[in-house]
Write a protein that holds these residues in place. Structure first.
Motif, short mmCIF file in Angstrom:
data_model
loop_
_atom_site.label_atom_id
_atom_site.label_comp_id
_atom_site.label_asym_id
_atom_site.label_seq_id
_atom_site.Cartn_x
_atom_site.Cartn_y
_atom_site.Cartn_z
N ASN A 1 0.67 -1.90 -0.06
CA ASN A 1 0.29 -0.08 0.05
C ASN A 1 1.08 1.53 -0.10
O ASN A 1 0.47 1.97 1.06
CB ASN A 1 -0.69 0.50 1.26
CG ASN A 1 -1.93 1.20 0.93
OD1 ASN A 1 -2.31 1.40 -0.09
ND2 ASN A 1 -2.51 1.53 2.24
N LEU A 2 1.83 1.51 -0.90
CA LEU A 2 2.89 2.23 -0.86
C LEU A 2 2.04 3.87 -1.46
O LEU A 2 1.61 3.34 -2.61
CB LEU A 2 3.98 2.12 -2.23
CG LEU A 2 4.75 2.60 -1.82
CD1 LEU A 2 5.62 3.26 -0.80
CD2 LEU A 2 6.06 2.51 -3.41
N GLN A 3 2.59 4.61 -0.26
CA GLN A 3 1.55 5.76 -0.87
C GLN A 3 2.90 6.37 -1.56
O GLN A 3 4.12 7.46 -0.91
CB GLN A 3 0.83 6.97 -0.59
CG GLN A 3 -0.13 6.06 0.45
CD GLN A 3 -1.16 5.70 -0.09
OE1 GLN A 3 -1.31 6.41 -1.19
NE2 GLN A 3 -1.36 4.23 -0.32
N ASP A 4 2.73 8.08 -3.11
CA ASP A 4 3.89 8.40 -3.66
C ASP A 4 4.42 10.23 -2.59
O ASP A 4 3.25 10.25 -1.52
CB ASP A 4 3.24 9.85 -4.50
CG ASP A 4 4.08 9.90 -5.36
OD1 ASP A 4 5.27 9.30 -5.48
OD2 ASP A 4 4.49 10.74 -6.45
N GLN B 1 6.57 8.54 -0.04
CA GLN B 1 6.75 7.96 1.45
C GLN B 1 8.36 7.65 1.36
O GLN B 1 8.36 7.44 -0.73
CB GLN B 1 5.55 6.48 1.72
CG GLN B 1 4.26 7.23 2.34
CD GLN B 1 3.22 5.59 2.50
OE1 GLN B 1 3.52 4.99 1.89
NE2 GLN B 1 2.76 5.66 3.22
N PHE C 1 5.71 6.07 -8.86
CA PHE C 1 5.74 6.69 -7.29
C PHE C 1 7.06 8.11 -7.57
O PHE C 1 7.99 7.68 -6.78
CB PHE C 1 5.33 6.14 -5.80
CG PHE C 1 4.33 5.22 -6.34
CD1 PHE C 1 3.10 5.98 -5.21
CD2 PHE C 1 4.15 4.18 -6.33
CE1 PHE C 1 2.06 4.97 -5.85
CE2 PHE C 1 3.19 3.13 -6.49
CZ PHE C 1 2.44 3.80 -6.24
N VAL D 1 8.25 8.76 -4.25
CA VAL D 1 9.04 7.77 -3.01
C VAL D 1 10.29 7.35 -3.32
O VAL D 1 11.39 7.74 -4.09
CB VAL D 1 8.48 6.36 -3.49
CG1 VAL D 1 9.03 5.53 -2.81
CG2 VAL D 1 7.16 6.44 -2.78
N ASP E 1 8.34 3.86 5.56
CA ASP E 1 6.48 3.64 5.70
C ASP E 1 7.42 2.12 5.33
O ASP E 1 6.20 1.61 6.03
CB ASP E 1 6.11 4.19 4.90
CG ASP E 1 6.80 5.91 5.42
OD1 ASP E 1 5.93 6.66 6.11
OD2 ASP E 1 7.41 6.89 5.06
N ARG E 2 7.30 1.65 4.37
CA ARG E 2 7.23 0.05 4.02
C ARG E 2 8.50 -0.24 3.09
O ARG E 2 9.56 0.60 3.00
CB ARG E 2 5.99 0.98 2.23
CG ARG E 2 4.97 1.26 2.76
CD ARG E 2 4.19 0.55 3.83
NE ARG E 2 2.70 0.88 3.78
CZ ARG E 2 2.48 2.01 4.88
NH1 ARG E 2 3.04 1.98 5.53
NH2 ARG E 2 1.18 2.55 4.43
#
Length: 347
Positions: free
Chosen positions: A169-172, A174, A196, A199, A234-235
């Motif tokens: 669930n990666l978000q730009d 992060q 992304f 990222v 974050d991930r």
């Protein structure tokens, strides 16, 4: 000609005691059954899962078996009812060979979790051979952009990397960590840089060569597996066969972060590393761990489309079919830069 060359796994091996686990054999070319196509194999990627099969962590149910599940070739013939692909069309085959089609997971488009999941190159013969068969519903058209060797790793390393990225669930904006930098991780980095752009990617790898390769592909930082990242992440996606990177990754996760483990099995050599888990520093603050189990057909199709559109061109190193053992041992010993691919000679 009704015979073909193949590299066969005849028995389970300890790869610390042999460097030639696969046996070259001449066997009959398979005949496609109902709804199956016969594929004249052009290339087949070499995956760490083959090591898991050979060493018995995910053993084939029957031996001998022809490994290989990142297969690219052209349709040579069709069984009764197979109408999707004309003779001569280039297609690919991935790890997912077939499922039951009627369980709760298949009906919910989570066929990767089907209890009757059949894996190419483990449960049925795969692509370390000049020919193979597969149900046409589990074959994929290959975009013209890619050579045979470039397309092969997209079918597993790319598709499982795509599924890993979706699950994390990666978000730009992060910070993403990649632990291990082989075939799958290098494709994830290429994918992330395009999807992304904000990222920042941090890579953990034992090899200085892998670290340099990661920086060359756009990682903002690369260090050893046991290093601490400059900032909490974050991930993190773990693509290694070991346990130490899992513990180290949890150390580098920020509160609320998620670790996705992209491995079909973990080796036992460093399992004692789990004894170093400390709840307050590794697991507290709502950190999450999620595993990746197989791939669904949608993962393969979507990633092929994405790779074609961006485009994502894998870094590949090619070997002859007869050199499959050498490619496997290089993978075992972490002599990696991109993806290893067997290229068939049909002379």
């Amino acid at each position: 000609m009704n015979q073909m060359n193949a590299m066969m796994l005849v028995r389970i091996h300890d790869l610390n005691k042999t460097e030639a686990p696969l046996v070259p054999q001449t066997v009959p070319i398979p005949t496609p059954g109902d709804h199956e196509i016969l594929i004249r194999v052009a290339a087949c990627g070499v995956c760490h899962t083959e090591l898991d099969e050979i060493e018995g962590r995910t053993p084939p149910p029957r031996l001998p078996v022809i490994p290989g599940h990142q297969v690219v070739g052209r349709v040579q013939g069709s069984g009764t009812g197979a109408v999707q692909f004309p003779t001569g069309q280039r297609v690919g085959v991935a790890w997912i060979n077939r499922t039951c089609g009627c369980c709760e997971f298949c009906l919910e488009e989570r066929e990767n979790l089907c209890p009757e999941f059949v894996a190419t190159g483990r449960d049925v013969h795969g692509g370390y051979a000049q020919y193979m068969t597969v149900n046409e519903a589990f074959a994929y058209p290959i975009p013209d952009r890619f050579s045979d060797a470039q397309a092969a790793p997209l079918l597993c390393a790319g598709a499982i990397g795509y599924r890993s990225m979706v699950l994390c669930n990666l978000q730009d904006g992060q910070r993403l960590g990649l632990t291990g930098f082989g075939a799958s991780a290098h494709l994830v980095l290429k994918m992330v840089k395009h999807r992304f752009p904000d990222v920042r990617v941090y890579v953990f790898a034992r090899s200085a060569g892998e670290q340099a390769f990661a920086r060359a592909l756009g990682a903002v930082w690369a260090g050893d597996t046991k290093d601490t990242a400059p900032q909490p992440l974050d991930r993190i996606i773990d693509t290694t066969p070991a346990w130490t990177p899992v513990v180290e990754a949890l150390k580098n996760l920020k509160p609320g972060g998620r670790l996705v483990i992209n491995a079909i099995r973990k080796e036992v050599a460093d399992r004692d590393a789990l004894l170093r888990l400390d709840y307050s520093s590794h697991l507290w603050h709502e950190k999450e761990i999620k595993s990746v189990a197989n791939v669904a057909r949608s993962d393969v199709s979507r990633f092929l489309e994405l790779a074609d559109r961006i485009p994502i061109i894998p870094e590949v190193e090619t070997f002859s079919l007869e050199a499959a053992n050498r490619a496997l041992m290089e993978l075992k010993n972490r002599r990696i830069r991109g993806a290893k691919v067997l290229v068939m000679d049909h002379r």
